[in-house]
Motif scaffolding. Structure first.
Motif: not given
Length: 118
Positions: A102-111
């Motif tokens: 219900x509360x989608x979210x994306x976490x990302x690394x620095x690459x």
């Protein structure tokens, strides 16, 4: 919050191999799937491979048979083994942690930069 830290990028000749690692920390219990994306200069970020908490995987057609995604739950780490690398695999690779529901979210690394020379 979830923190993702990638490592393992570098310069390799065509046909070579690299293994990327993504170490996760923080509220990792909220993550449903982990994945690797890449972005080449002038192009959109694209999904390379993903793995769910249950172990299901999917791959971009361009990397099937060459790349393998895996996870070590004890180490909270996801790996991307890349074999038979091609110059067109050159890109910045980003680790992604996806929270679904219900509360989608994306976490990302620095690459991390991967460069494949011909």
């Amino acid at each position: 919050q979830v923190q993702l830290v990638e490592s393992g990028g570098g310069l390799v000749q065509a046909g070579g191999s690299l293994r990327l690692s993504c170490a996760a920390s923080g509220s990792i219990f909220s993550i449903n799937a982990m994945g690797w994306y890449r972005q080449a200069p002038g192009k959109q970020r694209e999904l390379v491979a993903a793995i769910t908490s249950g172990g299901s995987t999917n791959y971009a057609d361009s990397v099937k048979g060459r790349f393998t995604i895996s996870r070590d739950n004890a180490k909270n780490t996801v790996y991307l083994q890349m074999n038979s690398l091609k110059p067109e695999d050159t890109a910045v690779y980003y680790c992604n942690g996806a929270r679904l529901g219900s509360k989608p979210y994306d976490y990302w690394g620095q690459g991390t930069q991967v460069t494949v020379s011909s």
